[in-house]
Design a protein around this motif. Structure first.
Motif, PDB file in Angstrom:
ATOM      1  N   LEU B 338       0.561  -1.546  -0.220  1.00 33.57           N
ATOM      2  CA  LEU B 338      -0.459  -0.146  -0.165  1.00 33.57           C
ATOM      3  C   LEU B 338       1.289   1.086   0.534  1.00 33.57           C
ATOM      4  O   LEU B 338       1.115   2.784  -0.491  1.00 33.57           O
ATOM      5  N   PHE B 341       2.865   1.090  -3.591  1.00 37.48           N
ATOM      6  CA  PHE B 341       2.054   1.135  -5.126  1.00 37.48           C
ATOM      7  C   PHE B 341       0.839   1.405  -5.147  1.00 37.48           C
ATOM      8  O   PHE B 341       0.218   2.290  -5.525  1.00 37.48           O
ATOM      9  N   HIS B 342      -0.178   1.402  -3.683  1.00 31.91           N
ATOM     10  CA  HIS B 342      -1.668   1.987  -3.783  1.00 31.91           C
ATOM     11  C   HIS B 342      -1.686   3.164  -2.663  1.00 31.91           C
ATOM     12  O   HIS B 342      -2.899   2.839  -1.976  1.00 31.91           O
ATOM     13  N   GLY B 454       3.381  -4.641  -6.137  1.00 31.44           N
ATOM     14  CA  GLY B 454       2.081  -4.399  -5.202  1.00 31.44           C
ATOM     15  C   GLY B 454       1.610  -5.343  -4.674  1.00 31.44           C
ATOM     16  O   GLY B 454       1.360  -6.721  -4.867  1.00 31.44           O
TER      17      GLY B 454
END
Lengths: 371, 538
Positions: B338, B341-342, B454
């Protein structure tokens, strides 16, 4: 028999379902709404189901005549040695080809959703490694793994549908049948052939532990897939309208982005979508297994596992050569795939069934219970 | 089609109907209802048949009386009887009989004149005799007598039984195996005072001659399993066995897997519950840890408290434990994925906190997580190795230096510390040490996958692991059963624990030799007049 595994009819049903659903959700809504407009759900409900039922009937009937062998093994017996081997080789090529399309579909989907800066090739590689590992372990393992993935897959889908249901606008479906039946039939071509992927049962049938339940599994898959895909397409069109849906890249994915419950449950889409990736991996494992078995049986090998690496490499090369971009994939899926697919799924198996019946090859009548 | 689905869903419950027809659901074996014979040799044969496969049964034959004509035998179970009492007390008394012909005199005479204890019963049916033998009595048979004397001796306790150290429980019994095989067998024998408890002893190891007892319940275990275990045990040709883990590794199905299908325990009650499910246990001399097989993932996740607490709470902690399993394996990986990547998945307010925490941290998230996890594992290992007296030092160094100082020095973010702490706590909820060790290693694999690709990387890694787990078998039982292959009936004791009166069947795969656990109509409740379901059954 190239794989010693045995699967139950429920496992087969789940396998067939995930083999269709995993990628159908990504592409079918956009392609169908383009052709059928607001009547997309009708295309999915009736003509696609009829076509897929025909495929299921033909393939299971053919499988029943040769209960302990896969399609590519008994081809030479049905139509003679040379043509049989030739057709088996063609089918192996076809399976590698459609597997390559699936790999690229999955990789592009992941790239656009998660890892926009990662090269597709790297994603393909990871997908293929995981899927080939699964198919290396055999159909039984894939089936069991799928028993874990499939319920979660359906759960994520149901959550998605329930959470966006409040945004469905009924006027998006009107007018019904504005342009007559022709668009509905056109719209059914792609999803029909997609559901026709039930034809992998030609390679899975020998592993079924109770052969008499093959029809239930095959038709169960067609019916359940009808319900699920129709619902998804209807919800997508209901929320976005057919025009917008047809222009989206991955409409269902956008739908997931639409989820918002009380401003708290937001941005869930990746968690929902990541589960579909698990589904894609299972689907790939099934098709790699099938392609490996087809290749090994065509070459007369005793073990399919050695064929998995060449098949995987071939699939990656083919995928990268022809389908470098999303547009090329969609172009293939909407222009070529319906004719190509229906030939390999329905036409050839049905003709072979006819030949087998006429030449009295294989076991006729009800399949004998395996001792 | 629906019929077919219904058939599959109901497949489990079919055999219940056969039982509820009022017949007794479990009866004694035919042989046990017989009476004793007059001839001692016949009695011996029958005893050997009843206690078939019980290698800890001792039959001691001798002659009585001054004329040395009366044949007699003492029968007892080794692990239950205190040896010196038997020797000095009973045997001496018996051998000191100078009466001319014991054969003719009655047992009552012996009972009154010879036996040095008052806890003596005279029985003539095999049921009572075998029961007595199993509950720490010595049976005395004399040729020509149709009855046997059951002489109760004080129970053996070779070593004091201590509390379990590694597998503690709140309400369960607090006794643990120790290094003495004799004591351990006694602990088990006392749980199953029946001739059904089979004990086959063998020795493994050329030099160490480690005694290994194969323990199971006759009639509960399927034959294939037993034969396979024996064959694999016979295949072990080593010079010494010093710990149970050695045997574990020699018996595995998949030699290279991270996971083991053989759990170990120091709790006799856990061994008992595995035996009741149709499993087999190996009690090994010199180690307090018994091996349990076959153990699936679901068995690894059960603790003995689950069966003691009320089922609502038991199910609740089961669910907590299963989620903790995922947290222990995936939490750092998800955090890394997280963060790197996100970020869009983290709610904005939380994201601000996390980012401001990470400000000034010189490492990328993956390296940070790796450092923290490795230092935690080091800390844990140090805690195990340290002499008890230094325990304080470790906890101070651990909490203050690694926890607080690292954060305030800006080496790691406080978010990371929270994640690592959560993971550590979660990993301690897993009841089985072997499973929790496997998860510890997997955590790093997942972290790597999350750092490289990810969420997708984590999903690929999870799929890879799931494929592997699905391919595992332990003594023919799929490691993930009853989840995959799915067996709906057996889910009653997996994620939740249904009430005991609903646990009609043993797990289908391990227990099919004797599927029924209890009478089908056990649902408790007050009497309901004419429709009382409790009447008419058993």
């Amino acid at each position: 028999m190239l794989d010693k595994g045995r699967i139950s009819s429920v496992q087969l049903l789940f396998l067939l379902l995930i083999a269709e659903l995993a990628t159908a959700f990504l592409y079918v809504p956009a392609i169908t709404s383009k052709a059928a407009g607001p009547d997309g759900w009708l295309s999915l409900l009736i003509p696609a189901t009829i076509y897929a039922s025909a495929v299921a009937a033909a393939c299971v009937a053919l499988g029943k005549r040769f209960p302990e062998r896969v399609f590519t093994e008994y081809l030479p017996e049905v139509i003679g040695r040379i043509p049989g081997k030739l057709l088996a080789a063609i089918y192996t090529g076809v399976l590698i080809h459609i597997t390559s399309v699936m790999v690229i579909e999955g990789a592009q989907f992941i790239q656009s959703n998660f890892l926009t800066e990662t090269p597709v090739l790297a994603l393909q590689l990871v997908l293929v490694i995981v899927a080939v590992y699964g198919s290396y372990l055999g159909i039984e393992v894939i089936a069991r793994h799928n028993e874990l993935v499939f319920p979660i897959f359906i759960l994520s889908l149901s959550i998605l549908i329930v959470l966006v249901a409040k945004d469905i606008k009924l006027h998006n479906f009107l007018p019904v049948l504005e342009n007559g039946v022709v668009p509905v039939l056109k719209g059914a071509m792609v999803p029909g052939v997609w559901r026709g992927e039930v034809f992998v049962i030609l390679w899975l049938y020998p592993y079924l532990n109770r052969k008499e339940e093959a029809y239930q599994a095959a038709f169960g898959m067609v019916l359940l897939a009808t319900v699920l895909v129709t619902t998804v397409v209807a919800v997508t069109v209901g929320v976005f309208g057919d025009l917008y849906t047809s222009r989206l890249v991955y409409p269902v994915n956008v739908l997931a982005r639409y989820i918002s419950v009380a401003n708290i449950l937001e941005r869930l889409e990746l968690f929902i979508v990541i589960i579909w990736v698990a589904g894609v991996i299972v689907k790939l494992a099934i098709f790699f297994h099938t392609a490996g078995i087809a290749a090994a049986s065509t070459l007369g090998l005793k073990n399919y596992r050695g064929m998995l690496l060449p098949v995987a490499i071939a699939a990656m090369i083919v995928g990268n050569m022809f389908y470098g971009s999303y547009v090329q994939v969609v172009d293939f899926l909407s222009q070529v795939w319906p004719y190509y697919g229906s030939t390999i799924e329905l036409l050839i198996p049905a003709m072979l069934l006819l030949i087998a019946v006429i030449r009295k090859k294989g076991v006729s009548g009800p399949a004998k219970k395996k001792s | 089609m629906f019929k077919w689905l219904a058939k599959i869903l109901n497949g489990q419950t079919k055999n219940q109907a056969a039982l509820s027809s009022g017949q007794q659901w479990k009866d004694e074996s035919e042989i046990e209802t017989r009476s004793l014979s007059k001839h001692i040799d016949q009695n011996r044969e029958i005893i050997e048949e009843i206690f078939d496969h019980c290698d800890d049964l001792i039959i001691h034959e001798f002659v009585l009386g001054a004329d040395k004509k009366a044949k007699a035998m003492l029968v007892y179970i080794d692990s239950l009887i205190k040896d010196d009492l038997l020797q000095t007390g009973l045997m001496q008394a018996l051998l000191n009989i100078h009466h001319e012909s014991v054969r003719e005199s009655s047992l009552a005479w012996i009972r009154e004149r010879v036996i040095p204890t008052g806890k003596v019963k005279e029985e003539n049916r095999w049921v009572e005799v075998s029961e007595g033998i199993c509950t720490s009595a010595v049976a005395l048979f004399i040729d020509g007598q149709k009855t046997a004397l059951l002489i109760e001796l004080p129970e053996a306790s070779n070593r004091p039984v201590s509390q379990p150290i590694t597998q503690t429980s709140v309400t369960g019994p607090a006794e643990a195996f120790n290094e003495d095989l004799h004591t351990n067998m006694g602990l088990l024998r006392r749980r199953f005072p029946t001739s059904r408890l089979a004990v086959e002893s063998m020795q493994i190891g050329l030099i160490s001659k480690t005694p290994v007892n194969l323990v199971y319940l006759k009639g509960y275990v399927r034959n294939g399993l037993l034969d396979e275990v024996k064959e694999r045990l016979n295949r072990i040709k080593v010079d010494s066995i010093l710990c149970s883990g050695q045997i574990d590794e020699h018996l595995q199905d998949s030699a290279y897997s991270l996971f083991t299908g053989i759990d170990s325990t120091e709790r006799p009650d856990r061994v008992a519950s595995i035996l009741l499910e149709g499993g087999v246990s190996l009690i090994i001399g010199g180690t307090p840890f018994a091996l349990l097989l076959p153990t699936t993932l679901a068995t690894h996740m059960t603790a003995s408290d689950d069966y003691d607490y009320r089922y609502w709470y038991a199910s609740f902690i089961r669910l907590i434990r299963w989620s903790a399993l995922f947290v222990a394996a995936l939490a750092p990986a998800l955090y890394v994925a997280l963060i790197s990547f996100h970020q869009e998945l983290i709610p904005p307010s939380l994201l601000v906190t996390v980012v401001s925490n990470r400000e000034g941290v010189p490492f990328p998230a993956f390296l940070e997580a790796l450092l923290m996890e490795l230092s935690f594992e080091t800390l844990r290992e140090a805690g195990v190795r340290l002499p008890r007296t230094f325990g304080q030092t470790i906890s101070i160094v651990g909490t203050i230096v690694i926890g607080q100082a690292a954060v305030s020095a800006g080496l790691v973010s406080s978010g990371m510390v929270v994640v690592v702490a959560l993971t550590a706590i979660a990993s301690y909820t897993i009841p089985s040490i072997k499973l929790s060790n496997a998860i510890r290693i997997l955590r790093f694999f997942f972290m790597f996958a999350g750092a490289v690709l990810g969420l997708f990387g984590i999903m690929a890694a999870v799929s890879l692991l799931s494929f592997h787990l699905c391919s595992l078998r332990t003594f023919g039982i799929p490691y993930l059963s009853p989840l995959a292959p799915l067996s709906l009936g057996d889910l009653k004791d997996t994620f939740v624990r249904v009430p005991h009166w609903m646990m009609q069947n043993r797990p289908r795969l391990t227990g099919y030799a004797e599927l029924d656990r209890q009478d089908p109509a056990l649902k408790p409740g007050p009497p309901h007049g004419k429709t009382d379901r409790r009447k008419g059954k058993i």
